[in-house]
Design a protein around this motif. Structure first.
Motif: not given
Ligand code: NAD
Length: 428
Positions: A365-380
């Protein structure tokens, strides 16, 4: 003994290193030069606890790697540990193993002493007499000094070395007492330190034992998921129910955790392969088909739980966990794949996080966002789906406060219910 191991992937490298550690002289043979060089440098071509240490100790001494089959006739026994991936219809693709079997036979064409070729790869019972034995024998110009056996492997990724060193059973599928004796000689140093039952049988039964083992485990999880889905519909906690039935020693407490289902390189491939093999002989394996069907259903049930609170269209949805299980970067048949597919088809913006498997998933899945941390993924985020039970997820707490809509769908029962989040357990 001198052992040749053909194929230095997950299984081949592990067994080669462990055989060397048992005191055998091992030649590991692979067509991939990079793998061979890595092994000769004393490093593992795969990530597996304990494997680097074994290779560092034995490479260049009791363990040598090469691309050549020349060592095969000089060895006492040859193990074939080549991949047997799925064809599109679920049946196994034997082409790589067949080629290696033929090359092994070819290397043994002039051997006059008896030689045992042991299939380690997972193959369906009929494929041994129909495909693999003929490949070995035709490669060897029908040299009748060669005998074919089957010794299925039960190791699990993430604990492959200890699983090999401390098996709960060994299965020797052979066609003569001589071959059984030879396999006993191979495993004797292991059995001196670890008492495991040895099942002695014929090669086809041995291969069926491997499929039955994996089919049983996959079916157990799918049954638990089926019952868990019913619990959820009744507003009951499947874990409370399973804890109780696990007290029945005919059921056992293991493998009763319901959730988003099984993945990885073995269960899906092996269950589909035995279904295809059964259908090829006109048997309809209804329970196994249901096992796959329930497993395919679980990712969608996560979406349904999410959609009872949030419309995924244009929403930011965090996917926590991409590996098929914790402590590996292996994403093969990970449940995260159908979860992300389903989110994307509903127009969600996926923010994915995994401590080690993001790189692997980015190819898929090249087009999705890969967050650096769980916190970053959860933000917003407007919702979060927990797909892999990495330890760090159970420690998440205030990170949920940064979500725009704090809907958390837990597919692995690893998040604590807490005030301030809307928590949905998949089967509880
Ligand atoms: P893999 O794909 O990781 O490794 C196979 C290796 O064979 C590769 O390194 C490849 O380069 C090599 N190879 C291919 N053709 C060759 C040839 N002609 N000669 C020499 N080398 C060749 O596969 P794996 O995961 O190790 O699985 C091997 C078998 O063991 C499969 O049948 C699998 O189902 C079974 N198995 C796997 C596991 C697991 O956890 N991975 C557990 C139990 C059983």
């Amino acid at each position: 003994m001198h052992i040749t191991v053909i194929g230095s992937g997950y299984v081949g490298t592990t067994i080669a290193a462990c055989f060397a550690d048992l005191g055998h002289e091992v030649t590991a043979i692979d067509i991939d030069e990079e793998i061979v060089n890595t092994l000769n440098d004393g490093r593992a071509p795969i990530t597996e606890p304990g494997l680097d240490d074994l290779l560092e100790t034995h490479a260049g001494d009791r363990l040598t790697a090469t691309t050549s089959y020349d060592a095969v006739p000089d060895s006492d026994v040859t193990f074939l540990a080549i991949g047997t991936p799925s064809n599109n219809d679920g049946s196994i693709d034997l082409s790589a193993l067949e080629a290696a079997a033929e090359a092994t036979g070819d290397a043994l064409a002039n051997k006059t002493d008896r030689h045992l070729v042991v299939i380690k790869s997972t193959v369906t019972p009929p494929s041994i007499p129909a495909t693999l034995e003929p490949a070995i024998h035709s490669g060897a110009n029908e040299n009748d000094a060669i005998e074919v056996g089957m010794n299925p492997e039960f190791l699990r990724e993430g604990s492959a070395v200890t699983d090999f060193q401390q098996p709960d059973k060994l299965v020797f599928g052979t066609q003569s007492e001589w071959a059984t004796e030879r396999l006993h000689n191979v495993f004797e140093p292991l059995l001196e330190h670890h008492d495991a039952p040895v099942v002695e049988t014929d090669p086809e039964t041995a291969s069926m034992i491997k499929y039955a083992n994996n089919a049983f485990l996959a079916s157990k999880i799918s049954l638990v998921n089926d019952l868990g889905n019913i619990c959820k519909e009744f507003d009951l906690d499947a874990y409370e129910v399973m804890d109780a039935i696990g007290l029945d020693d005919r059921i056992s407490e293991r493998f009763l955790r319901s959730g988003v289902g099984w993945g990885g390189s073995c269960f899906p491939k092996d269950v589909n392969a035995i279904i295809a093999a059964a259908q090829a002989v006109d048997y309809d394996p209804a329970v196994l088909e249901g096992t796959v069907e329930v497993n395919d259903r679980q990712p969608n049930r996560m979406l349904e739980c999410l959609m009872s609170h949030v419309n995924p269209e244009d929403a930011r949805i965090a996917v926590l966990g991409l590996a098929f299980k914790p402590n590996t970067d292996d994403i093969r048949n990970s449940r995260a794949i159908p979860v992300i597919d389903a989110l994307q088809s509903r127009g969600a913006n996926v923010a994915a996080y995994d401590p080690v498997a993001a790189d692997e998933m980015s190819h898929k899945f090249p087009d999705i966002e890969y967050a650096e941390s769980a916190a970053d993924a959860l933000e917003g985020a407007d919702g979060a789906l927990v797909v892999t039970d990495w330890d760090e997820f159970s420690e998440l707490d205030e990170e949920f406060d940064a979500m725009a809509t704090p809907v958390v769908v837990d597919g692995r029962r690893c998040i604590e219910r807490r005030n301030g989040i809307i928590y949905e357990g998949l089967t509880w």
